[in-house]
Design an enzyme around this catalytic site. Sequence first.
Site, mmCIF file in Angstrom:
data_model
loop_
_atom_site.group_PDB
_atom_site.id
_atom_site.type_symbol
_atom_site.label_atom_id
_atom_site.label_comp_id
_atom_site.label_asym_id
_atom_site.label_seq_id
_atom_site.Cartn_x
_atom_site.Cartn_y
_atom_site.Cartn_z
ATOM 1 N N ARG A 53 0.786 -1.237 0.019
ATOM 2 C CA ARG A 53 0.020 -0.043 -0.062
ATOM 3 C C ARG A 53 0.965 1.049 0.057
ATOM 4 O O ARG A 53 0.593 2.184 -0.891
ATOM 5 C CB ARG A 53 -1.032 0.103 1.196
ATOM 6 C CG ARG A 53 -1.993 -0.829 1.150
ATOM 7 C CD ARG A 53 -2.303 -1.479 2.653
ATOM 8 N NE ARG A 53 -1.402 -2.481 2.787
ATOM 9 C CZ ARG A 53 -1.762 -3.669 2.477
ATOM 10 N NH1 ARG A 53 -3.056 -3.962 2.097
ATOM 11 N NH2 ARG A 53 -0.688 -4.750 2.677
ATOM 12 N N THR A 54 1.871 1.221 0.735
ATOM 13 C CA THR A 54 2.434 2.573 1.038
ATOM 14 C C THR A 54 3.328 2.860 0.060
ATOM 15 O O THR A 54 3.234 4.081 -0.629
ATOM 16 C CB THR A 54 3.391 2.498 2.342
ATOM 17 O OG1 THR A 54 2.605 2.024 3.521
ATOM 18 C CG2 THR A 54 3.930 3.924 2.693
ATOM 19 N N LYS A 81 25.968 -5.264 -0.562
ATOM 20 C CA LYS A 81 27.467 -5.593 -0.541
ATOM 21 C C LYS A 81 28.183 -4.882 0.574
ATOM 22 O O LYS A 81 29.200 -4.620 0.585
ATOM 23 C CB LYS A 81 28.151 -4.881 -1.777
ATOM 24 C CG LYS A 81 27.528 -5.419 -3.304
ATOM 25 C CD LYS A 81 28.205 -4.609 -4.350
ATOM 26 C CE LYS A 81 27.172 -4.825 -5.716
ATOM 27 N NZ LYS A 81 27.599 -3.958 -6.637
ATOM 28 N N ARG A 103 11.390 3.961 4.019
ATOM 29 C CA ARG A 103 10.822 2.926 4.925
ATOM 30 C C ARG A 103 12.068 2.174 5.316
ATOM 31 O O ARG A 103 12.792 1.796 4.438
ATOM 32 C CB ARG A 103 9.876 1.937 4.464
ATOM 33 C CG ARG A 103 9.430 0.879 5.198
ATOM 34 C CD ARG A 103 8.296 0.197 5.001
ATOM 35 N NE ARG A 103 6.914 0.722 4.999
ATOM 36 C CZ ARG A 103 5.756 0.287 5.118
ATOM 37 N NH1 ARG A 103 5.666 -0.974 4.668
ATOM 38 N NH2 ARG A 103 4.823 0.851 5.337
ATOM 39 N N HIS A 131 4.489 5.869 11.699
ATOM 40 C CA HIS A 131 4.131 5.699 10.443
ATOM 41 C C HIS A 131 3.181 6.938 10.053
ATOM 42 O O HIS A 131 2.002 6.654 10.277
ATOM 43 C CB HIS A 131 3.480 4.310 9.958
ATOM 44 C CG HIS A 131 3.158 3.725 8.844
ATOM 45 N ND1 HIS A 131 3.471 4.639 7.841
ATOM 46 C CD2 HIS A 131 2.798 2.505 8.373
ATOM 47 C CE1 HIS A 131 3.166 4.058 6.465
ATOM 48 N NE2 HIS A 131 2.683 2.754 6.973
HETATM 49 N N1 CP Z 1 -0.295 -0.088 5.691
HETATM 50 C C1 CP Z 1 0.772 -0.393 5.404
HETATM 51 O O1 CP Z 1 1.867 0.301 5.866
HETATM 52 O O2 CP Z 1 0.878 -1.121 4.453
HETATM 53 P P1 CP Z 1 2.027 -1.806 3.635
HETATM 54 O O3 CP Z 1 3.156 -2.458 4.533
HETATM 55 O O4 CP Z 1 1.604 -2.882 2.607
HETATM 56 O O5 CP Z 1 2.749 -0.270 2.949
#
Ligand code: CP
Length: 312
Positions: A53-54, A81, A103, A131
């Site tokens: 999603r993100t 590496k 992320r 998040h």
């Molecule tokens: N909600 C969320 O962060 O989903 P993903 O891990 O698929 O990005």
Amino acid sequence: QKHLLGIEPLHPTEITTILDLADGYADRPTDTRHRDVLAGMTQINMFFENSTRTQASFELAGKRLGADVMNMAMQASSIKKGETLIDTALTLNAMHPDLLVVRHPHSGAVDLLSQKVNGAVLNAGDGRHEHPTQALLDALTIRRAKGRLHRLSVAICGDIAHSRVARSNIMLLGKMENRVRLIGPPTLMPAGISEFGVEVFNDMEEGLKDVDVVMMLRLQKERMDGGFIPSEREYFHRYGLNAEKLKHAKADAIVMHPGPMNRGVEIDGTIADDINRSVIQTQVEMGVAVRMAAMDLLAQNLRAARKSSVIA
Ligand code: CP
């Protein structure tokens, strides 16, 4: 703000500004969504952890706003590496990206990276820390469903201890003057959580009583570090959301889940798919709008800062 690293530093008025702009993006007809507010800007997406999603929504958001979007395949990068996160950041910085979406599995890694680059950094989830865009899209979903984002009773249920989604939501919902209830087994409740002004319950029926919003979380086994992992059967029996448990919430309570979802573990599939109660797909839709708004606002700040440094 130069970066979007978390909900913690945001003032309630800044949260409202992001949500108002996102609301506008969400309401635009699909054939008029494309804008050019990021035209000429480069957005690099660096995902050191899996995402559906993100990552997809940040990519779509950047493209809809006219940015040049590059998705770094971190599994195929020189990190493999032995290159450090900071050296990777400095290398990419030399290519002058304007927006970096990151992320990372370690809490604080995104903050550290933001200190080494010139562009604006957006935290797409760091360890169990924050998040922020997830909390913002959750807030927009709640505001659109309930008509307000204050004086609501919100239950966040499940694995709170390992959840950056829970942490960001607790902060955002608290700043906007909502009542937050956390429900889950004592083993999945972080120590000292009551200091955040939340109520803690270990029993679903008790915790769900008369709430407006039920937010379910998955068991985040990847962050359990070899600790106690409950049996899925037993967990579903006690903490999985089903029609019986949902009866304790208000009759018009909405059901949320940030995804990815484990049906039959933290949520019954029929509840997840019930269009009268579940707003899970709306959350995904709002994710694109919120990320468009966040990048639009950071790009405006970046342009203003660059202009003032030229004038100085
Ligand atoms: N909600 C969320 O962060 O989903 P993903 O891990 O698929 O990005």
